[in-house]
Design a protein around this motif. Structure first.
Motif, mmCIF file in Angstrom:
data_model
loop_
_atom_site.group_PDB
_atom_site.id
_atom_site.type_symbol
_atom_site.label_atom_id
_atom_site.label_comp_id
_atom_site.label_asym_id
_atom_site.label_seq_id
_atom_site.Cartn_x
_atom_site.Cartn_y
_atom_site.Cartn_z
ATOM 1 N N GLU A 94 -10.274 -41.462 7.006
ATOM 2 C CA GLU A 94 -11.273 -40.756 7.820
ATOM 3 C C GLU A 94 -12.245 -39.995 6.928
ATOM 4 O OE1 GLU A 94 -8.027 -40.747 8.518
ATOM 5 O OE2 GLU A 94 -7.985 -41.782 10.460
ATOM 6 N N SER A 125 -3.927 -52.640 7.417
ATOM 7 C CA SER A 125 -4.950 -51.796 8.027
ATOM 8 C C SER A 125 -6.358 -52.311 7.762
ATOM 9 C CB SER A 125 -4.860 -50.369 7.482
ATOM 10 O OG SER A 125 -3.735 -49.727 7.997
ATOM 11 N N PRO A 128 -8.580 -52.573 11.263
ATOM 12 C CA PRO A 128 -9.072 -51.314 11.840
ATOM 13 C C PRO A 128 -10.000 -50.569 10.897
ATOM 14 C CG PRO A 128 -6.662 -51.289 11.615
ATOM 15 C CD PRO A 128 -7.112 -52.660 11.307
ATOM 16 N N MET A 206 -16.830 -46.509 19.172
ATOM 17 C CA MET A 206 -15.722 -45.627 18.850
ATOM 18 C C MET A 206 -16.051 -44.213 19.298
ATOM 19 S SD MET A 206 -13.457 -46.963 16.033
ATOM 20 C CE MET A 206 -13.595 -45.666 14.875
ATOM 21 N N MET B 44 -8.602 -49.816 18.302
ATOM 22 C CA MET B 44 -9.847 -49.142 17.934
ATOM 23 C C MET B 44 -10.311 -48.175 19.017
ATOM 24 S SD MET B 44 -9.983 -50.168 15.038
ATOM 25 C CE MET B 44 -11.340 -49.125 14.526
ATOM 26 N N ALA B 45 -9.865 -48.406 20.258
ATOM 27 C CA ALA B 45 -10.245 -47.488 21.335
ATOM 28 C C ALA B 45 -9.702 -46.088 21.060
ATOM 29 C CB ALA B 45 -9.718 -48.011 22.673
ATOM 30 N N SER B 47 -9.810 -44.786 18.053
ATOM 31 C CA SER B 47 -10.484 -44.335 16.825
ATOM 32 C C SER B 47 -9.533 -44.205 15.641
ATOM 33 C CB SER B 47 -11.153 -42.970 17.000
ATOM 34 O OG SER B 47 -11.896 -42.943 18.144
ATOM 35 N N VAL B 48 -8.549 -45.081 15.580
ATOM 36 C CA VAL B 48 -7.619 -45.003 14.463
ATOM 37 C C VAL B 48 -8.114 -45.916 13.340
ATOM 38 C CG1 VAL B 48 -5.334 -45.756 13.744
ATOM 39 C CG2 VAL B 48 -5.583 -44.305 15.743
ATOM 40 N N LEU B 49 -8.243 -45.360 12.144
ATOM 41 C CA LEU B 49 -8.786 -46.119 11.018
ATOM 42 C C LEU B 49 -7.712 -46.847 10.236
ATOM 43 C CD1 LEU B 49 -11.545 -44.190 9.129
ATOM 44 C CD2 LEU B 49 -11.688 -46.227 10.528
ATOM 45 N N SER B 50 -6.535 -46.267 10.207
ATOM 46 C CA SER B 50 -5.487 -46.947 9.472
ATOM 47 C C SER B 50 -4.201 -46.852 10.273
ATOM 48 C CB SER B 50 -5.313 -46.345 8.079
ATOM 49 O OG SER B 50 -5.164 -44.954 8.175
ATOM 50 N N THR B 51 -3.476 -47.931 10.241
ATOM 51 C CA THR B 51 -2.231 -48.004 10.986
ATOM 52 C C THR B 51 -1.084 -47.609 10.068
ATOM 53 O OG1 THR B 51 -2.070 -50.322 10.410
ATOM 54 C CG2 THR B 51 -3.113 -49.790 12.505
ATOM 55 N N LYS B 59 -2.837 -39.201 23.505
ATOM 56 C CA LYS B 59 -3.414 -38.355 22.467
ATOM 57 C C LYS B 59 -2.883 -38.856 21.112
ATOM 58 C CE LYS B 59 -3.845 -33.464 21.147
ATOM 59 N NZ LYS B 59 -3.606 -33.687 19.716
ATOM 60 N N VAL B 60 -3.829 -39.130 20.168
ATOM 61 C CA VAL B 60 -3.408 -39.581 18.843
ATOM 62 C C VAL B 60 -2.855 -38.382 18.077
ATOM 63 C CG1 VAL B 60 -4.131 -40.644 16.671
ATOM 64 C CG2 VAL B 60 -5.208 -41.337 18.811
ATOM 65 N N VAL B 61 -1.586 -38.453 17.693
ATOM 66 C CA VAL B 61 -1.024 -37.327 16.952
ATOM 67 C C VAL B 61 -0.946 -37.608 15.455
ATOM 68 C CG1 VAL B 61 0.291 -36.328 18.847
ATOM 69 C CG2 VAL B 61 1.311 -38.127 17.457
ATOM 70 N N ALA B 63 -2.006 -40.816 12.270
ATOM 71 C CA ALA B 63 -2.467 -42.163 11.926
ATOM 72 C C ALA B 63 -2.432 -42.353 10.419
ATOM 73 C CB ALA B 63 -3.891 -42.383 12.437
ATOM 74 N N ARG B 65 -0.025 -42.987 8.348
ATOM 75 C CA ARG B 65 1.161 -42.665 7.557
ATOM 76 C C ARG B 65 2.363 -42.636 8.495
ATOM 77 N NH1 ARG B 65 2.622 -37.097 7.677
ATOM 78 N NH2 ARG B 65 1.428 -36.073 9.300
ATOM 79 N N GLU B 71 8.623 -33.999 12.332
ATOM 80 C CA GLU B 71 7.249 -33.901 12.834
ATOM 81 C C GLU B 71 7.131 -34.474 14.244
ATOM 82 O OE1 GLU B 71 3.828 -34.482 9.685
ATOM 83 O OE2 GLU B 71 5.527 -35.779 9.197
ATOM 84 N N TRP B 75 5.974 -32.653 17.776
ATOM 85 C CA TRP B 75 4.883 -33.100 18.661
ATOM 86 C C TRP B 75 5.397 -33.339 20.073
ATOM 87 C CZ3 TRP B 75 3.653 -37.009 14.328
ATOM 88 C CH2 TRP B 75 2.888 -36.378 13.326
#
Lengths: 354, 82
Positions: A94, A125, A128, A206, B44-45, B47-51, B59-61, B63, B65, B71, B75
């Motif tokens: 990011e 990855s 994405p 996005m 992608m909906a 907005s996650v850049l890396s899996t 809710k994205v908690v 991404a 790693r 943890e 959450w």
């Protein structure tokens, strides 16, 4: 919320770096170094004195090579993966995207290639990441510079080259890898191939909110380094051992200069052939460098062998299959051709210069 | 009822994350529905850049790693209590 987190992070880190790390780090490195120095004498003691093989015999040479190189490479790998794991905790995809979005091309290509080294990146990855970069306004060519550098110039490749072939070859590989990523990305950008991105990708909108930045403390970062060691070294050690075993066999049994005829400097066709053979082969750097080391010993030219290695790592068929989901065939073909040409050029250049 | 989604094409990291999330939910005795999201458009909906990515109740908690069990537990309790 996000800006709060940023503030907390920047204010918190400098003060929260515990003194014990300043004390422990040099001690750890010193212990590592002492142990590392003992590996060569120890492997000789083991092979020639304890097992009793004659120095200079095929089996003795092969075994000593194996007993020395295996712990040496694994130790180097552990240290570097740990360090890089900590460095990577400062970079997230990011953050990298934020740096690259809206950059002018030439500067963007250079930045992207360098960020490709330090940004944590797993090949699953790639898709994405590609979509995220392109939809956020990172130019296509800049995105490619990142995608080419990330797998090619990685810490495993560089440290193995350093351990087995010396710092000059490692530096040369790193520098030329970066140049290929920068130039290939720039060329792809110049060709204006945006219409060869799959249509569904361009329709993605996005949302701007990215997951919150998590503030990391130094113990967190050290933990991430240790996790990287467990994860990466745990995954690649069989390749290292396998690669060194093959290398040891070549070292002990293949006669000197055996490969000079087919992989030497005078065989002009060997560079493109090496690149072509490397594309369908898929291995990580850990498995390929020990073999490269042994090939050079037996008369293969450095440029030819480095071109082979770059092709195996940077141009892999599985990655192209993954990228096919977001790129039309034409763009993938251009990508492979541009990178392939870059690698061939580097191969010839080394064979000419060295 | 919680909805927990694991985003990722299905490599080793996604499977590890899935196992950790299931363990955390089981420890807390939560009734959760697990969904595996491997379609890239859907990933992608968020907005996650890396899996891998972890999504709790949309809710994205996390991404890029693999979080620790502690943890994920944190959450999950935060979301179920508030």
């Amino acid at each position: 919320m996000t800006s709060d987190h940023f503030k907390k992070e920047s204010a918190g880190n400098a003060s929260s770096l515990p003194i014990k790390y300043f004390l422990l780090a040099p001690l750890g490195v010193a212990a590592w170094w002492l142990l590392y120095r003992q590996l060569d004498p120890f492997s000789r003691l083991l092979t020639f004195d304890l097992i009793g093989l004659a120095p200079g015999s095929h089996l003795g040479d092969a075994l000593q090579f194996f007993l020395y190189d295996t712990p040496k490479v694994l130790m180097l790998l552990t240290l570097v993966v740990f360090g890089v794991g900590i460095i990577r905790s400062f970079f997230t995809p990011e953050r990298t995207r934020k740096i690259l979005a809206g950059r002018r091309e030439s500067v963007g290509n250079v930045l992207a290639a360098h960020l490709g080294i330090v940004t944590p990146f797993c090949s699953c990855s790639a898709v994405p990441l590609f979509i995220g970069f392109v939809t956020a306004g990172v130019p296509l060519g800049v995105t490619f510079s990142f995608l080419i550098a990330a797998p090619m110039v990685n810490e495993i490749a560089v440290i193995l080259l350093f351990g087995l072939l010396g710092w000059k070859v490692a530096a040369l590989y790193m520098a030329t890898g970066l140049v290929i990523a920068i130039v290939a990305g720039w060329v792809i950008g110049r060709l204006g191939m945006e219409m060869y991105i799959e249509d569904w990708v361009r329709e993605i909108r996005m949302s701007a909110d990215t997951p919150e930045e998590i503030s990391l403390s130094w113990p967190d970062r050290v933990r991430m380094g240790a996790e990287a060691v467990r994860d990466i070294v745990g995954k690649v050690w069989p390749y290292v051992v396998g690669g060194i075993a093959v290398g040891a066999g070549i070292h002990g049994y293949v006669p000197e200069g055996f490969l000079a005829g087919i992989m030497g400097k005078d065989a002009w066709w060997s560079v493109p052939v090496a690149v072509a053979i490397g594309i369908p082969l898929y291995s990580n750097a850990a498995g390929i460098v020990p073999v490269v080391h042994a090939l050079i010993e037996k008369g293969a030219a450095l440029g030819t062998v480095l071109a082979f290695m770059m092709s195996v790592i940077a141009l892999s068929l599985p990655e192209m299959v993954i990228l096919r989901k977001v790129l039309k065939l034409r763009l993938i073909a251009v990508f492979a051709a541009v990178v392939g040409l870059g690698i061939i050029t580097v191969g010839y250049l080394f064979n000419l210069l060295i | 009822m919680l909805t927990i989604k694991v985003l990722g094409p299905g490599c080793a990291n996604c499977k590890k994350l899935d196992a950790i999330a299931r363990e955390a939910a089981a420890n807390l005795q939560l009734d959760a529905e697990f969904i595996k999201v491997s379609d890239f458009a859907e990933i992608m909906a968020y907005s996650v850049l890396s899996t891998p990515g972890l999504v709790i109740n949309d809710k994205v908690v996390c991404a890029g790693r693999i979080p620790t069990l502690a943890e994920v537990t944190k959450w999950l309790t935060a979301i179920t209590n508030g």
